[in-house]
Design an enzyme around this catalytic site. Structure first.
Site, PDB file in Angstrom:
ATOM      1  N   HIS A   1      87.762 130.058  51.205  1.00  0.00           N
ATOM      2  CA  HIS A   1      87.561 130.796  50.338  1.00  0.00           C
ATOM      3  C   HIS A   1      88.536 132.230  50.259  1.00  0.00           C
ATOM      4  CE1 HIS A   1      83.461 129.301  48.960  1.00  0.00           C
ATOM      5  NE2 HIS A   1      83.486 128.968  50.082  1.00  0.00           N
TER       6      HIS A   1
ATOM      7  N   ASN B   1      77.837 128.606  45.415  1.00  0.00           N
ATOM      8  CA  ASN B   1      79.059 127.951  44.882  1.00  0.00           C
ATOM      9  C   ASN B   1      78.742 127.565  43.396  1.00  0.00           C
ATOM     10  OD1 ASN B   1      80.497 127.707  47.138  1.00  0.00           O
ATOM     11  ND2 ASN B   1      79.936 126.133  47.990  1.00  0.00           N
TER      12      ASN B   1
ATOM     13  N   HIS C   1      77.320 137.721  53.628  1.00  0.00           N
ATOM     14  CA  HIS C   1      76.474 137.108  54.696  1.00  0.00           C
ATOM     15  C   HIS C   1      75.378 136.418  54.262  1.00  0.00           C
ATOM     16  CE1 HIS C   1      74.546 135.989  58.417  1.00  0.00           C
ATOM     17  NE2 HIS C   1      74.498 137.285  58.690  1.00  0.00           N
TER      18      HIS C   1
HETATM   19  C1  HEM Z   1      76.263 125.535  50.903  1.00  0.00           C
HETATM   20  C2  HEM Z   1      77.359 125.678  51.410  1.00  0.00           C
HETATM   21  C3  HEM Z   1      78.016 126.783  51.427  1.00  0.00           C
HETATM   22  C4  HEM Z   1      78.345 127.712  50.407  1.00  0.00           C
HETATM   23  C5  HEM Z   1      77.524 127.879  49.362  1.00  0.00           C
HETATM   24  C6  HEM Z   1      79.532 128.564  51.000  1.00  0.00           C
HETATM   25  C7  HEM Z   1      79.773 129.568  50.196  1.00  0.00           C
HETATM   26  C8  HEM Z   1      80.656 130.699  50.518  1.00  0.00           C
HETATM   27  C9  HEM Z   1      81.638 131.449  49.613  1.00  0.00           C
HETATM   28  C10 HEM Z   1      80.772 131.749  48.265  1.00  0.00           C
HETATM   29  C11 HEM Z   1      82.290 132.193  50.526  1.00  0.00           C
HETATM   30  C12 HEM Z   1      83.310 133.253  50.001  1.00  0.00           C
HETATM   31  C13 HEM Z   1      82.736 134.785  50.037  1.00  0.00           C
HETATM   32  C14 HEM Z   1      83.381 135.709  49.661  1.00  0.00           C
HETATM   33  O1  HEM Z   1      83.566 135.678  48.404  1.00  0.00           O
HETATM   34  O2  HEM Z   1      84.094 136.473  50.369  1.00  0.00           O
HETATM   35  C15 HEM Z   1      82.278 131.872  51.835  1.00  0.00           C
HETATM   36  C16 HEM Z   1      82.904 131.866  52.800  1.00  0.00           C
HETATM   37  C17 HEM Z   1      82.731 131.493  54.148  1.00  0.00           C
HETATM   38  N1  HEM Z   1      81.967 130.440  54.430  1.00  0.00           N
HETATM   39 FE1  HEM Z   1      80.813 129.418  53.335  1.00  0.00          FE
HETATM   40  N2  HEM Z   1      79.740 128.328  52.267  1.00  0.00           N
HETATM   41  C18 HEM Z   1      79.002 127.321  52.575  1.00  0.00           C
HETATM   42  C19 HEM Z   1      79.094 126.800  53.749  1.00  0.00           C
HETATM   43  C20 HEM Z   1      79.533 127.137  54.995  1.00  0.00           C
HETATM   44  C21 HEM Z   1      79.169 127.017  56.173  1.00  0.00           C
HETATM   45  C22 HEM Z   1      78.379 125.652  56.468  1.00  0.00           C
HETATM   46  C23 HEM Z   1      80.027 127.512  56.947  1.00  0.00           C
HETATM   47  C24 HEM Z   1      80.075 127.413  58.462  1.00  0.00           C
HETATM   48  C25 HEM Z   1      79.440 127.013  59.172  1.00  0.00           C
HETATM   49  C26 HEM Z   1      80.536 128.486  55.975  1.00  0.00           C
HETATM   50  C27 HEM Z   1      81.629 129.522  56.593  1.00  0.00           C
HETATM   51  C28 HEM Z   1      82.217 130.381  55.740  1.00  0.00           C
HETATM   52  C29 HEM Z   1      83.173 131.268  56.346  1.00  0.00           C
HETATM   53  C30 HEM Z   1      83.516 131.648  57.553  1.00  0.00           C
HETATM   54  C31 HEM Z   1      83.534 132.111  55.164  1.00  0.00           C
HETATM   55  C32 HEM Z   1      84.444 133.113  55.147  1.00  0.00           C
HETATM   56  C33 HEM Z   1      83.741 134.399  55.025  1.00  0.00           C
HETATM   57  C34 HEM Z   1      84.965 135.691  54.980  1.00  0.00           C
HETATM   58  O3  HEM Z   1      85.661 135.792  55.825  1.00  0.00           O
HETATM   59  O4  HEM Z   1      84.356 136.683  53.993  1.00  0.00           O
HETATM   60  N3  HEM Z   1      80.326 128.337  54.947  1.00  0.00           N
HETATM   61  N4  HEM Z   1      81.401 130.742  51.457  1.00  0.00           N
END
Ligand code: HEM
Length: 725
Positions: A99, A172, A363
């Site tokens: 993202h 999402n 978070h």
């Molecule tokens: C339902 C499944 C998931 C959704 C809806 C989702 C949604 C998102 C969204 C919207 C962001 C961006 C946040 C922003 O705008 O800064 C993000 C970032 C991220 N997601 Fe997910 N994610 C999902 C699953 C996962 C899983 C399973 C993991 C790890 C085990 C993960 C790890 C991360 C990480 C590391 C970031 C970067 C965050 C940052 O540096 O700000 N995500 N995710």
């Protein structure tokens, strides 16, 4: 010398805060000064008249370095140069591992009625309160500088600055996910990101490693359907639905807990691009979605979404035939209707992209009393991952960065670390203590204190997947069954595009014979025809599967008949406000007609632009100069939603390849085209037939006909994208 305004916290500990919740909505929709805007104010700074260094010392010249003589070497002593360059050298922070590419806006959320029967969360209890929000939309796979319109999932992350602390709904634009357990997330992301040996391709799933992973991961089948549908290429960030994806819990004051799925329903409806258009936009305007959001807010066309709850009573948990803890499943809206409970309005662009959009840190674990988690193993892993990733990306004090800090005071015994802002007084930074009077104290009985729902957890400690997670195809089939003819065409074309990019025959075969044929024979046949991948005849051994780590269970016997009409995008949007109309002009154009069109379309909230052969102006038929909004070579058809050719220019445009291409592309991409009666030759030269949204007309019919056609968004049946012409 200009000084930064004094910090609001200068008189209080740790920071003097206003309540943060102000006012009620203006009936005329005027932007509200929400509490967060006020909170950020002391940290914002307009450019001042004179320059200083970072210690406030005046700078006499920051364009020439200090040298031993006018043509001599630069001196190490040049503290001004060293400070300027070292700061520049450290300007970047690590981009998000996923993202990375995002765009954001401020706004507020307001609940329609008191929902205290289902949740004690204060933001859902008082319809008079506007809770400030900051929303970041994103793509997943691309780097920070990548294009806005790849085929991808879009992040839809909302930070609510409530009176009880921050709640992040990190969702999402699709309601399901590729995997069921967070432990697989690094594998998924490694597979979809550019391949590690050559860092190719950028922001695309159309390559071998992604499809290798997907073909070995049958649980991804349902999500593949969403990403391959036009939901993967939204027309605008404001025409996307949003979903919390997981099943969460709502908890009321009596401690009663219910399951809930969160939905965002856009006021502008769900509308998308078509794939060829999305690819062309990537080159012509890689900031297409970001620009659209920014400009909409600047002109006062504030994007809105209604928040919806799908609530399931605890005793109904097992009545669906799929597991509510499985993030690859939706609860069809026909089974549990989405109850719309409030509205979010985005009404202010960030002042500074880095300080706000880049440093905002979401978070899933940021929740307030009244909202709680379930045992969904994807959610459980996310609860670990987000805090961990924020610590690395923005540091241990990320919660103190203005865009992240809550509106209510923060007080605990956490101390120090990079970038600490709060100056904690006193010698006590531990609990229990007597020297600080026991402060800060726990709040065992307070409504504002978060207490996890007490749950019985029977069973054995195992590293296993529940059998109830094993039906990977029924809902993928349901998605296919719910699509209209043109949506099926687009989905099959998307799978075909991706698989035609895949080089490895084993991966291509496996995707066909272990994924697509299990979703729908019709889909498999369409993709087979467009990719040359053979469908293995029944009873023959299929492509070998080297130890698929998550074997798929049997299809539900009734899968072929499952359908959820709510999944289809084949419906006209409730409004077309904000759509862009290209008016093709040139010298001799009927200027009165152009002006009437501009007025009419502006009244409808549309953005109409006059395109001329060059920037500046064109001379209308009456001799009047008309301002050109964009020069034709800089104005591709793909960034518009409809095209109007007024009287007076048709014959000249018919001879211009650029104009022919403009009309031809608009036609291919299903856009309304209205041309004046003297422009029939232009249609002919562009190879565009009349009918199905292509109109040759006179007078007011020319202008209003375009509006009527635009109200359908597109005419998607004109061109089969599966069989490109
Ligand atoms: C339902 C499944 C998931 C959704 C809806 C989702 C949604 C998102 C969204 C919207 C962001 C961006 C946040 C922003 O705008 O800064 C993000 C970032 C991220 N997601 Fe997910 N994610 C999902 C699953 C996962 C899983 C399973 C993991 C790890 C085990 C993960 C790890 C991360 C990480 C590391 C970031 C970067 C965050 C940052 O540096 O700000 N995500 N995710």
């Amino acid at each position: 010398m200009t000084k930064k305004p004094a910090k609001a916290g200068s008189k209080g500990t740790p920071r003097a805060r206003t309540s943060g919740q102000k006012g009620s909505a203006d009936a005329d929709g005027t932007p509200q000064e929400t509490g967060k805007t006020e909170d950020l104010a002391p940290d914002t700074m307009p450019p001042g008249p004179t320059m200083t260094n970072n210690q406030g010392v005046g700078i006499s010249d920051d364009q020439n370095s200090l040298k031993s003589h006018v043509r001599g070497p630069t001196l190490l002593e040049d503290i001004m140069m060293r400070e300027k360059i070292t700061h520049f050298d450290h300007e970047r922070i690590p981009e998000r591992v996923v993202h990375a590419r995002g765009s954001a806006a401020h706004g507020f959320f307001q609940v329609y009625e008191d929902l205290s029967d289902v949740t004690m969360a204060q933001l859902f209890r008082d319809p008079k309160i506007q809770t400030p929000v900051f929303v970041r939309f994103s793509t997943v796979a691309g780097s920070r500088g990548s294009t806005d319109t790849p085929r991808d999932v879009r992040g839809f992350a909302v930070k609510f600055y409530t009176q009880e602390g921050v709640w992040d709904l990190v969702g999402n634009n699709m309601p399901v996910f590729f995997i069921q357990d967070a432990i697989k997330f690094p594998d998924l992301i490694h597979a979809v990101k550019p391949e590690p040996h050559n860092e190719i391709p950028q922001a695309q799933s159309a390559h071998d490693t992604f499809w290798d992973f997907a073909s070995l991961t049958p649980e991804s089948a349902h999500m593949l359907m969403w990403v391959m549908s036009d939901r993967g290429i939204p027309r605008s960030l404001t025409t996307m639905e949003g979903f919390g994806v997981h099943t969460f819990r709502l908890v009321n004051e009596d401690g009663k807990s219910r399951f809930v799925k969160f939905h965002w329903k856009p006021a502008k409806g769900v509308c998308s691009l078509v794939w060829e258009e999305a690819q062309l936009i990537s080159g012509k305007d890689p900031d297409f979605n970001r620009r659209d959001l920014y400009e909409a807010i600047e002109r006062g066309d504030f994007p809105e979404w209604e928040l919806g709850f799908q609530i399931v009573e605890e005793e109904d948990e097992h009545k669906f035939g799929f597991d509510l803890l499985d993030a690859t499943k939706i609860i069809p809206e026909e089974l549990v209707p989405v109850r719309k409970i409030g509205k979010m309005t985005l009404n202010r662009n960030p002042d500074n992209f880095f300080a706000e959009t880049e440093q905002v840190a979401f978070h899933t674990g940021h929740v307030v009393p009244g909202i709680d988690f379930t045992n969904d193993p994807l959610l459980q892993g996310r609860l670990f991952s987000y805090i961990d990733t924020q610590l690395r990306r923005v540091g241990p004090n990320f919660h103190e960065i203005p865009i992240n800090r809550p509106l209510v005071p923060v007080d605990n015994n956490q101390r120090d670390g990079f970038g600490r802002q709060t100056i904690n007084k006193g010698k006590v930074s531990y609990f229990p203590n007597s020297l600080g009077g026991g402060c800060p104290m726990h709040q065992p009985g307070a409504a504002a204190a978060f207490r996890s729902v007490a749950l019985k957890e029977p069973g054995l400690k195992v590293r296993e997947r529940s059998e109830s997670f094993s039906d990977h195809f029924s809902q993928a089939t349901q998605f296919w069954n719910s699509m209209s003819d043109w949506e099926k065409d687009h989905i099959a074309a998307a799978f075909s595009f991706e698989l035609n990019q895949v080089v490895d025959e084993g991966v291509r075969n496996r995707t066909m014979n272990e994924i697509l044929v299990n979703i729908a024979a019709e889909l498999a046949e369409m993709v087979s025809g467009a990719t040359g991948i053979e469908i293995a005849p029944a009873g023959t051994p299929e492509a070998p599967t080297p130890s698929a780590p998550t074997p798929s269970g049997p299809l539900k016997p009734n899968a072929a008949s499952l359908k959820s009409p709510a999944l289809s995008m084949d419906k006209p949007p409730p409004t077309i406000k904000g759509r862009k109309i290209a008016i093709l002009g040139g010298d001799g154009v009927d200027d009165k007609e152009v002006q009437t069109a501009l007025l009419l379309y502006a009244k409808e909230g549309l953005v109409a632009e006059l395109i001329g052969p060059h920037a500046g102006a064109v001379e209308g038929a009456s001799g009047k100069q008309l301002k050109v909004n964009r020069a034709a070579p800089n104005a591709p058809s793909v960034v518009y939603d409809a095209v109007l050719v007024p009287h007076g220019v048709g014959p000249a445009l018919a001879a211009m390849p650029l104009a022919q291409r403009f009309i031809h592309e608009a036609y291919r991409h299903g856009k309304p085209v209205s041309v004046a009666s003297d422009a029939g030759g232009l249609l002919e030269a562009a190879g565009v037939p009349e009918g199905d949204g292509v109109v040759v007309a006179e007078g007011s019919e020319l202008l209003t006909g375009l509006l009527e056609n635009l109200s359908q968004h597109r005419f998607p049946r004109r061109v089969s994208v599966l069989k490109p012409s």
